[in-house]
Design an enzyme around this catalytic site. Structure first.
Site, PDB file in Angstrom:
ATOM      1  N   TYR A 177       5.887-108.245 -15.416  1.00  0.00           N
ATOM      2  CA  TYR A 177       5.313-107.395 -14.186  1.00  0.00           C
ATOM      3  C   TYR A 177       5.697-108.057 -13.084  1.00  0.00           C
ATOM      4  O   TYR A 177       6.218-107.568 -12.130  1.00  0.00           O
ATOM      5  CB  TYR A 177       3.960-107.106 -14.233  1.00  0.00           C
ATOM      6  N   HIS A 436       7.453 -76.409  -9.609  1.00  0.00           N
ATOM      7  CA  HIS A 436       8.913 -76.409  -9.524  1.00  0.00           C
ATOM      8  C   HIS A 436       9.049 -76.563  -7.888  1.00  0.00           C
ATOM      9  O   HIS A 436       8.274 -75.755  -7.183  1.00  0.00           O
ATOM     10  CB  HIS A 436       9.511 -75.152 -10.152  1.00  0.00           C
TER      11      HIS A 436
END
Ligand code: NDP
Length: 451
Positions: A177, A436
């Site tokens: 990480y 959308h």
């Protein structure tokens, strides 16, 4: 409880300890919490929060470039490191104060200094003895640097938040990480970055497609990412450091950063003297309710060596508070815990990788994948590509893994983690109407199996 000064003494004022202290005090317990460094622990001071702030700063360099084809022009941007570093530090100092106030408002005794167990019910704080019904060890971890010649020349994530100046170049060692996140941060701030990982592909444990995709994206952005590459020694040179690799190659660099894991901070705490068992690697074994072999001593967070994540530590802290002062023993469900690597682009994941799922589901798994250029970059012409992947158990249609590399991956995956926790099937994903135009809608419009 009359002969005790406290019902609970919490050692460590990081995310887990603070949460346990506040929730215990809210349940009516007499709580003291002690911290020897900075309130908020790793996450607030040298981890999640300042790292994310640095990540925002690093992103601007691309955004200035991307903005040009949207019609924006301005003077050539110039970055000033001390401005970022000092504004970050001011914000962290503000957060330190908020942590102390939250604890005091909850009714906790807030103590500063070094604590040490003096027995199953006794804690020594700065030479003063307190008797307590229960003790919670939440002392966290510390960066680990392997024992190679010249290791003292390397900095770790503890130091990189406070550098006097940015180097012109940096070698980052590690493939987890922290290494991936700081490779992106330093690169975005204009530093020439080389990242070295000893294995064949970094981010071991994450889904293979996601790992490969992120590696490609980081290289496209200009990070020199080298696998099967390990350091033999570091020496000081006139202008910086020379990093000798085990394959004979030598790299000149302005700074060396090690991000090769963290170790629990459990030595010198009096654990052994109090009879608390400690594993060889310094982690503390506990039962399902975070109780050590000594019934009055509990442990949570990074000292357990489980998932070293802030929300895991806070969840464990709340479980201890509920177990001791709430409505009975509580444990933590470690399945489907989402996590993100704040690399550039971001990586986020929840559930099983494809290879874990293939091992676990004898009836097979279905894989759905979408790789695309986000709408924004059709105009910016930034080459960054997004990858999204669903892993579905064929027999039950349950979605068992969701993985993404791309902008806002962490924000998107948090919601999908709820779906996984609730047992959503691929049919549920398909029946969900998209928003959308977003990248996230791809997760509910994947119809074609990739495998
Ligand atoms: P990680 O465990 O993630 O990665 C350690 C890396 O160092 C691995 O690539 C490992 O390789 C490599 N390594 C270990 N020992 C050596 C060695 N002797 N020589 C060379 N390479 C070595 O640790 P990090 O330090 O990156 O982070 C610590 C933890 O903090 C993470 O595991 C994570 O839980 C947490 N964290 C979470 C973040 C987040 O949620 N966004 C951000 C930052 C940290 P190999 O894989 O081969 O063992």
């Amino acid at each position: 409880m009359g002969s005790f000064d406290y019902d609970l003494v919490v050692i460590g004022g990081g995310s887990g300890g603070v949460r346990a202290a506040r929730f215990s005090a809210a349940a009516g317990a007499r709580v003291a919490i002690v911290e020897e460094r900075d309130w908020g622990g790793t996450c607030v001071n040298v981890g999640c929060i300042p790292k994310k702030l640095f990540g925002y700063a690093a992103h601007y360099s691309e955004e200035f470039r991307d903005a040009r084809r949207f019609g924006w022009s301005s003077m050539e941007p110039r970055f000033d490191w001390p401005t970022l570093r000092d504004n970050k530090t001011a914000e962290i100092t503000r957060l330190n104060g908020i942590y102390v106030n939250m604890l005091k408002d909850a009714g906790c005794s807030v103590l500063e200094g070094r604590a040490r167990l003096a027995g199953p019910h006794e804690v020594d704080i700065n030479g003063q003895r307190f008797r307590t019904a229960n003790i919670l060890v939440a002392t966290g971890g510390w960066p680990y640097v392997p024992d190679i010649p010249g290791r003292d020349h390397a900095i770790t994530s503890n130091e990189c938040f406070f550098l006097d100046e940015l180097p012109r170049s940096i070698v980052i060692v590690g493939g987890g990480y922290i290494a991936a996140e700081f490779a992106g941060i330093f690169h975005g701030l204009g530093v020439e970055v080389t990242q070295l990982y000893r294995g064949e592909l970094f981010l071991r444990g994450f889904d293979d497609d996601i790992r490969r995709h992120l590696a490609g994206e980081m290289r496209t952005k200009g990070i020199d990412l080298r696998f099967s590459s390990d350091v033999a020694a570091i020496t000081r040179t006139n202008g910086g450091f020379s990093v000798s690799l085990t394959d004979g190659v030598s790299l000149d660099t302005g700074l060396v950063m090690y991000a090769t894991g963290r170790r629990p901070l459990t030595s010198g705490l009096g654990l052994e003297e109090a009879g608390v068992a400690v594993n060889n690697n310094g982690t503390i074994p506990v039962d399902d309710h975070f109780r050590t072999n000594v019934p009055s001593v509990f442990a949570i967070g990074d000292v357990l060596g489980r998932l070293e994540l802030t929300p895991v530590a806070t969840t464990e802290g709340m479980a201890v508070a509920a177990t001791l002062f709430g409505d009975g023993p509580k444990s933590v469900d470690y399945t489907n815990i989402p996590s993100a690597v704040f690399s550039q682009p971001e990586l986020a994941t929840v559930g099983l990788t494809e290879s874990e799922a293939r091992r676990q589901y004898a009836d097979g798994v279905d894989i759905y994948m979408a790789r695309f250029r986000p709408l924004r970059h059709t105009i910016s012409l930034n080459e960054e590509k997004t990858l999204m992947k669903l892993v579905v158990a064929s027999a039950t249609d349950r979605v068992v893994g969701v993985h993404m590399v791309g902008e806002d991956a962490a924000e998107i995956l948090q919601g999908l983690a709820v779906a996984l926790k609730a047992g959503a099937t691929k049919a549920d994903f398909d029946a969900t109407v998209g928003i959308h135009p977003t990248s996230a809608e791809e997760f509910v419009t994947m119809r074609q199996k990739a495998a």
